[in-house]
Enzyme design. Structure first.
Site, PDB file in Angstrom:
ATOM      1  N   TRP A 102       0.823  -1.209   0.000  1.00 52.54           N
ATOM      2  CA  TRP A 102       0.000   0.000   0.000  1.00 52.54           C
ATOM      3  C   TRP A 102       0.857   1.259   0.000  1.00 52.54           C
ATOM      4  O   TRP A 102       0.583   2.214  -0.728  1.00 52.54           O
ATOM      5  CB  TRP A 102      -0.961   0.026   1.184  1.00 52.54           C
ATOM      6  CG  TRP A 102      -1.998  -1.037   1.120  1.00 52.54           C
ATOM      7  CD1 TRP A 102      -2.213  -2.032   2.029  1.00 52.54           C
ATOM      8  CD2 TRP A 102      -2.989  -1.248   0.086  1.00 52.54           C
ATOM      9  NE1 TRP A 102      -3.253  -2.836   1.636  1.00 52.54           N
ATOM     10  CE2 TRP A 102      -3.747  -2.375   0.454  1.00 52.54           C
ATOM     11  CE3 TRP A 102      -3.297  -0.590  -1.096  1.00 52.54           C
ATOM     12  CZ2 TRP A 102      -4.803  -2.861  -0.323  1.00 52.54           C
ATOM     13  CZ3 TRP A 102      -4.349  -1.062  -1.878  1.00 52.54           C
ATOM     14  CH2 TRP A 102      -5.085  -2.179  -1.494  1.00 52.54           C
ATOM     15  N   ASP A 172      -1.776   6.671   6.201  1.00 54.24           N
ATOM     16  CA  ASP A 172      -2.858   5.821   5.692  1.00 54.24           C
ATOM     17  C   ASP A 172      -3.154   4.814   6.803  1.00 54.24           C
ATOM     18  O   ASP A 172      -2.354   3.932   7.089  1.00 54.24           O
ATOM     19  CB  ASP A 172      -2.383   5.114   4.417  1.00 54.24           C
ATOM     20  CG  ASP A 172      -3.416   4.114   3.884  1.00 54.24           C
ATOM     21  OD1 ASP A 172      -4.495   3.974   4.496  1.00 54.24           O
ATOM     22  OD2 ASP A 172      -3.130   3.477   2.842  1.00 54.24           O
ATOM     23  N   LYS A 196     -12.690  -1.621   6.368  1.00 54.28           N
ATOM     24  CA  LYS A 196     -12.002  -2.604   7.213  1.00 54.28           C
ATOM     25  C   LYS A 196     -12.585  -2.599   8.627  1.00 54.28           C
ATOM     26  O   LYS A 196     -13.077  -3.608   9.095  1.00 54.28           O
ATOM     27  CB  LYS A 196     -10.502  -2.311   7.276  1.00 54.28           C
ATOM     28  CG  LYS A 196      -9.613  -2.915   6.182  1.00 54.28           C
ATOM     29  CD  LYS A 196      -9.944  -2.533   4.788  1.00 54.28           C
ATOM     30  CE  LYS A 196      -9.048  -3.100   3.725  1.00 54.28           C
ATOM     31  NZ  LYS A 196      -7.983  -2.223   3.263  1.00 54.28           N
TER      32      LYS A 196
END
Ligand SMILES: *Cc1c(COP(=O)(O)O)cnc(C)c1O
Length: 361
Positions: A102, A172, A196
């Site tokens: 990511w 993030d 999530k």
């Protein structure tokens, strides 16, 4: 109803009581005779949900008062672009901490916008550990430092955060916001796709310090401009009302369960249970992440060979387990144990892992 144990990596499991309430209210929200899906985002009913959701986030995360809380669209991936478009101004450099897939993606988007340097990286280690960021040094005139607090593919998570001395810290937190207590005053911009730990996909939570909004270049289109969204209270255009409504219910569920402190306590027990099962398997199961970098959200492991990994997935599915196949790029096993996954699900998985070991070890 068939019993299933949902260990999906995202979108992830939602609390059953939240889904039940959504079903309950779907055709008639608070006695309005209308569904949340068919009311104006400028209506009083929706405005209440919108404001309350923002307030719940402030309370649960203890967000500093000089920060704005925004609800945006386009997922965390849009933030990979929005962060540099808004903050990486001409003549400055952005520093990226690379700890997995990511963060690499985030960095690639920033590369398209301006000058990027790598502040720390664990790529040489195949991202099995998070890089050490305690003594992180960045140029004092850097536009910001970007990091990814939890990486879902190798299953690593930072326990410590850098102190870049006056340079804004951007994170993030898509896969661990609301899963553990974090001192939000250490960060200047935090973003997280909701799917999530916070709700369904479709809404991205962005927390940004007010003073960062002032330096945003005029050339940034309104729809991608944090200042514009902040000035309109995230009602610059039609927000994802259904997603925000479900986030609202999930946040109330977190509050009922002891807040983030209570959620973290449970998450810790869940993760310890699974890692212990890996560690006490006499080497049959091997954890992928380095011990000090192990994620409390994504437990990655494998059996001695690819055949047994495949068999594990097949057999687990027959026993009602969903989502244990690792990421398609990594080819291991992974149990994602986000907030709504219960301790009882982890106990069931532990029992399955032990019995699999007995049969195939
Ligand atoms: C899941 C995840 C993403 C991707 O989010 P999208 O909303 O699909 O763009 C990005 N970063 C991290 C850390 C994630 O866990």
């Amino acid at each position: 109803m068939a019993q299933s144990y949902n260990f999906n990596a995202g979108p992830a499991r939602l609390p059953a009581e939240v889904l039940e309430q959504v079903r309950e209210e779907l055709l008639d929200l608070n006695g309005t005779g209308l569904s949340v899906l068919e009311i104006s985002h400028r209506s009083k009913v929706y405005e209440t949900i919108h404001g309350e959701t923002r307030q719940l986030l402030r309370e649960l995360l203890d967000i500093p008062s000089d920060c704005e809380v925004l609800f945006l669209q386009g997922g965390a991936s849009t933030q990979f672009a929005m962060v540099p478009l808004n903050l990486l101004v001409e003549g400055r450099t952005a520093a990226y901490v690379l700890s997995g897939t990511w963060s690499v993606k985030a960095r690639m988007e920033a590369d398209k916008v301006g000058d990027v340097v790598v502040a720390a990286s664990s790529e040489a280690d195949k991202f099995r550990n998070v890089p050490d960021v305690r003594g992180l040094s960045v140029r004092p005139d850097a536009a910001y430092v970007h990091m990814t607090t939890n990486e879902t593919i190798a299953g690593t998570q930072f326990r410590e955060f850098p102190d870049p001395g006056g340079v804004p810290l951007v994170a993030d937190m898509s896969s661990d916001l609301l899963s553990r207590t974090v001192d939000m005053s250490r960060f200047d911009l935090v973003y997280a796709g909701a799917q999530k730990n916070a709700g369904p996909s479709g809404v991205t939570i962005v927390i940004v310090r007010n003073d960062l909004l002032r330096g945003i270049p005029r050339t940034v289109p309104d729809i991608l401009n944090y200042r514009v969204h902040a000035e309109h209270g995230s009602l610059f255009h039609t927000p994802p009302v259904f997603s925000i409504y479900i986030v609202n219910l999930v946040l109330k569920w977190i509050r009922r369960n002891g807040g983030v402190v209570g959620i973290e306590r449970n998450n810790r027990r869940k993760a310890e249970l699974l890692y212990r099962t890996v560690d006490e398997s006499g080497g049959f199961y091997e954890g992928l992440a380095g011990r000090d970098s192990r994620s409390m959200m994504n437990v990655t492991f494998r059996t001695p060979d690819a055949e047994r990994d495949e068999l594990f997935v097949k057999e687990s599915e027959r026993h009602g387990f969903v989502g244990l196949k690792g990421h398609r790029d990594a080819g291991h096993l992974r149990a994602s144990i986000y907030n709504a996954v219960g301790l009882e699900d982890c106990l069931a998985l532990t029992a399955f892992m032990r019995s699999f070991l007995q049969r195939y070890g």
